[in-house]
Design a protein around this motif. Structure first.
Motif, short mmCIF file in Angstrom:
data_model
loop_
_atom_site.label_atom_id
_atom_site.label_comp_id
_atom_site.label_asym_id
_atom_site.label_seq_id
_atom_site.Cartn_x
_atom_site.Cartn_y
_atom_site.Cartn_z
N UNK C 109 0.84 -1.19 0.00
CA UNK C 109 0.00 0.00 0.00
C UNK C 109 0.88 1.24 0.00
N UNK C 110 0.26 2.33 -0.39
CA UNK C 110 1.00 3.58 -0.54
C UNK C 110 0.76 4.46 0.68
N UNK C 111 1.85 5.03 1.21
CA UNK C 111 1.73 5.86 2.41
C UNK C 111 1.65 7.33 2.00
N UNK C 112 0.58 7.98 2.42
CA UNK C 112 0.50 9.44 2.24
C UNK C 112 1.19 10.08 3.43
N UNK C 113 2.23 10.81 3.15
CA UNK C 113 2.89 11.51 4.25
C UNK C 113 3.38 12.84 3.73
N UNK C 114 3.96 13.63 4.61
CA UNK C 114 4.46 14.93 4.21
C UNK C 114 5.91 15.02 4.69
N UNK C 153 1.30 15.00 18.82
CA UNK C 153 1.03 15.86 17.66
C UNK C 153 0.16 15.11 16.65
N UNK C 154 -0.74 15.83 16.00
CA UNK C 154 -1.56 15.20 14.96
C UNK C 154 -0.85 15.37 13.62
N UNK C 155 -0.55 14.27 12.97
CA UNK C 155 0.16 14.36 11.70
C UNK C 155 -0.63 13.61 10.62
N UNK C 156 -0.61 14.14 9.43
CA UNK C 156 -1.29 13.41 8.36
C UNK C 156 -0.54 12.12 8.05
N UNK C 157 -1.24 11.01 8.15
CA UNK C 157 -0.62 9.73 7.84
C UNK C 157 -1.74 8.77 7.45
N UNK C 158 -1.86 8.52 6.18
CA UNK C 158 -2.90 7.59 5.74
C UNK C 158 -2.30 6.61 4.75
N UNK C 159 -2.94 5.48 4.68
CA UNK C 159 -2.49 4.44 3.75
C UNK C 159 -3.54 4.27 2.66
N UNK C 160 -3.06 3.94 1.47
CA UNK C 160 -3.99 3.67 0.39
C UNK C 160 -3.61 2.35 -0.25
N UNK C 180 6.64 17.44 -5.40
CA UNK C 180 7.84 17.43 -4.59
C UNK C 180 7.65 18.12 -3.25
N UNK C 181 6.50 18.76 -3.05
CA UNK C 181 6.28 19.43 -1.77
C UNK C 181 6.13 18.40 -0.65
N UNK C 182 5.55 17.24 -0.99
CA UNK C 182 5.31 16.25 0.06
C UNK C 182 6.24 15.05 -0.01
#
Lengths: 119, 115, 458
Positions: C109-114, C153-160, C180-182
């Protein structure tokens, strides 16, 4: 290739069912046979629902058919392209040249809206 | 090739040093823990330098024979070269492979206790 | 902290079916192999050691990622069984898992992170357990938090899930747009949304519309329109007047002239509709085709074959040449000169003898049909300047100072593939068939093509 004439709408529409592969082996035959169809009527539908493969020469033949139809002031519509055949039309931008319908019935019905072609 | 057997509870740890090929597999198959099909073993391959197809064949033969008697053959501590042989041959799909001998022994003890 | 990446073969089976030439773990997302995204995230989360576990073959991944020193971490490889549970995985890597905190990323799966956010702190504070999940994948932390709980801390972290071609396409497009920002994405570019790799030739008359990502060794020929939303892989040629938008062109693909790729994936000679999953393999090489990457061993074999063929031809032509050349020279029908031509490498050039046999007399036509005018060129095969068959040498003129910038598909030769194929002798058309065969021909085929070229002149 099965060709039938449909006169149920008060004028004659020629519906040709193409089958199997449309490639270098049979594309010349299609172009030749098409001339004879065009002599019977100038409203034509190529039903491609049984075509499972088309290559560039097959595509070339269909474009050739369109050109002949336009020269004869007729109309040529395509019907029932499956996903693979549709992708070839899209890739080569040939879809812009044709009116394409989901099935032969819809293609035939669309002629009524364009009575100009029946001169 | 040098084989040393150590007992860890009901499990025997078989450590192989050197080369496992056509000339040395017979010796391995004759060793007590391997030849007894009911004995669960952990093969410690940390010091195995070379493994060819007949050596791999011996390991797989051992696994099959022991599985018939509900005994396990586990692998531990492979080096990179041996790991690649396992991978190319797809042998890694049939063995349970551990990076630590003690962990393999624990796993084997659990398995045998269940039976 | 250390990270275990556990990916089972059945989770990426679909990739092997859809793209047989790509190792699923190296599936490029926006021109970056899948595994690299995981490694990036693991590093961002504070890992210094990563182990990749799979029940499938990892050889190609290992060849690519090696020991991880490229990222300044230690990367190792291990095996798992498809049915292994999480405790079993940890047990199988007990020696690896010496740290208190282990992050386990499992599933394809793909990790959405920043990349700009501090995940390391987050990961060390989170209590043990699953911290993100999606169907078929999750990120789990094992072991107690490194420091006692403060305010989390709340951080954006989702899996797809990356479970079919449709999600692959969607994730690729999203990654291209967020850009490239993320994520750390490959390529150069002085404005956001436009990343271009090494050795990329973009024709002046082509158009690039953001966002795009272009890989290495890519040729965009005149009039082509790339973007918006185009991901072009490595070793790709987009021929004249073709359009690629909202599409992915995977590595080693040739896109023919006047084509439109919109919302599709092209790989080799296959075109895939990601929404419906339909795919079609083009049998026409001038529409879509695969480009085989030229390996060095192959080119050595090719050179030897070409040399042998040239030696035989020279031997055959020698006697007719000795008989006819003096006569034609006396009659003034044999005109020779010199021309400066582009060489095979970028910016290289050399002088080549040119020969023109004029007149329609029996002697002149015999000499031409025996291709005697090519004999001086044949000798250049022995010096390595020419191949026996390839492209027609392009003379250096004022107009072609930069040409052929497309030197990858250019191999100056005595005979051209276009001659063999009897293509319309129109320079641009000839160059296409030549480019095509330079990529596709085998040494054996070269010989038969040379014979064809010779016979065509008879």
């Amino acid at each position: 290739m099965n060709f039938r004439l449909d006169s149920s709408r008060g004028f004659t529409i020629g519906i040709a069912e193409l089958t199997g592969r449309l490639d270098a082996q049979n594309s010349k035959e299609l172009q030749k046979t098409f001339v004879s169809w065009l002599q019977k009527t100038r409203c034509l539908v190529l039903d491609c629902s049984a075509v499972d493969f088309i290559d560039s020469s097959g595509l070339g033949a269909i474009v050739g058919c369109l050109r002949k139809t336009l020269e004869a002031a007729g109309e040529l519509k395509l019907a029932g392209l499956n996903a693979k055949v549709a992708m070839v039309f899209e890739l080569t931008q040939a879809e812009r040249l044709f009116s394409i319908f989901t099935n032969a019935g819809e293609a035939a019905a669309s002629f009524a809206a364009a009575p100009d072609s029946q001169k | 090739m040098n084989i040393s057997e150590t007992q860890a509870g009901s499990i025997t740890i078989v450590a192989i040093t050197g080369t496992l090929d056509a000339s040395t597999t017979k010796e391995l198959l004759k060793s007590p823990a391997i030849s007894n099909p009911a004995q669960s073993v952990v093969m410690d391959l940390e010091h195995l330098d070379f493994l060819d197809s007949s050596g791999l064949g011996a390991l797989i033969g051992t696994l099959r024979k022991k599985r018939e008697r509900s005994a396990e053959t586990l692998i531990s501590c492979m080096n990179d070269r041996v790991r690649r042989v396992f991978e190319i041959t797809n042998a890694h799909r049939i063995f349970h492979i551990f990076d630590d001998t003690a962990a393999a022994v624990d796993y084997a003890t659990q398995l045998t206790a269940r039976i | 902290m250390k990270t275990l990446l556990a990916i089972r073969e059945r989770e990426y089976e679909w990739v092997q079916q859809a793209f047989p030439s790509i190792h699923p773990l190296l599936l490029p997302i926006c021109n970056k192999p899948f595994t690299e995204f995981l490694i990036d995230f693991a590093i961002l989360a504070g890992s210094t050691e990563i182990r990749l576990l799979s029940d499938g073959p990892l050889g190609k991944v290992e060849d690519y990622c090696e020991d991880g020193s490229r990222w300044g971490i230690k990367l190792s490889y291990g095996h798992l069984q498809a049915e292994d549970s999480l405790p079993e995985l940890l047990n199988k890597s007990r020696k690896f898992c010496t740290d208190d905190r282990i992050m386990i990323i499992s599933g394809f799966s793909f990790i959405h992170y920043d990349k700009q956010l501090g995940y390391a702190n987050f990961m060390s504070l989170m209590p043990a357990g699953t911290c993100a999940s999606c169907p078929g994948g999750n990120i789990t932390l094992a072991g107690p938090p490194e420091t006692s709980a403060q305010e989390l801390p709340a951080l954006p972290l989702t899996l797809m899930p990356l479970n079919q071609i449709e999600s692959y396409f969607r994730i690729s497009m999203e990654t291209l747009e967020t850009g490239a920002a993320r994520y750390v994405l490959p390529g150069y570019g002085n404005e956001p949304g436009c990343a271009i790799g090494r050795n990329v030739v973009i024709s002046k008359s082509s158009e690039i519309i953001k966002p795009v990502s272009i890989g290495n060794n890519v040729q965009i020929l005149s009039g082509a329109v790339i973007g918006p939303g185009a991901i072009i892989g490595n070793n790709v040629i987009v021929d004249k007047e073709s359009t690629v938008k909202s599409g992915i062109i995977l590595d080693n693909t040739y896109i023919g002239e006047h084509l439109e790729i919109n919302g599709r994936i092209a790989t080799g000679n296959t075109l895939i509709d990601p929404a419906r999953g339909a795919s079609i393999a083009m049998e026409d090489p001038h529409l879509l085709s695969g480009i085989r990457s030229a390996d060095k061993r192959g080119s050595a074999i090719r050179k030897t074959v070409h040399l042998l063929a040239a030696a035989i031809l020279v031997a055959l032509q020698l006697i007719p040449f000795l008989l006819l050349f003096p006569l034609l020279k006396l009659l003034g029908r044999w005109k020779s000169g010199m021309a400066i031509c582009h060489g095979a490498g970028h910016g290289k050039s050399f002088t080549l003898p040119t020969t023109l046999i004029t007149g329609n007399g029996p002697l002149a036509s015999l000499a031409s049909s025996l291709s005697l005018d090519r004999l001086p060129l044949l000798l250049r095969i022995f010096t390595g300047q020419l191949a026996i068959i390839g492209s027609t040498p392009v003379p250096v003129t004022l107009e072609t100072v930069v040409l052929p910038g497309e030197h990858q598909g250019y191999r100056p030769a005595v005979f051209s593939y276009a001659e063999a194929e009897e293509w319309p002798v129109n320079d641009s058309d000839a160059a296409i068939v030549e480019r095509y065969f330079i990529v596709h021909s085998t040494p054996l085929k070269d010989i038969s093509m040379t014979l064809k070229a010779l016979l065509n002149r008879l």
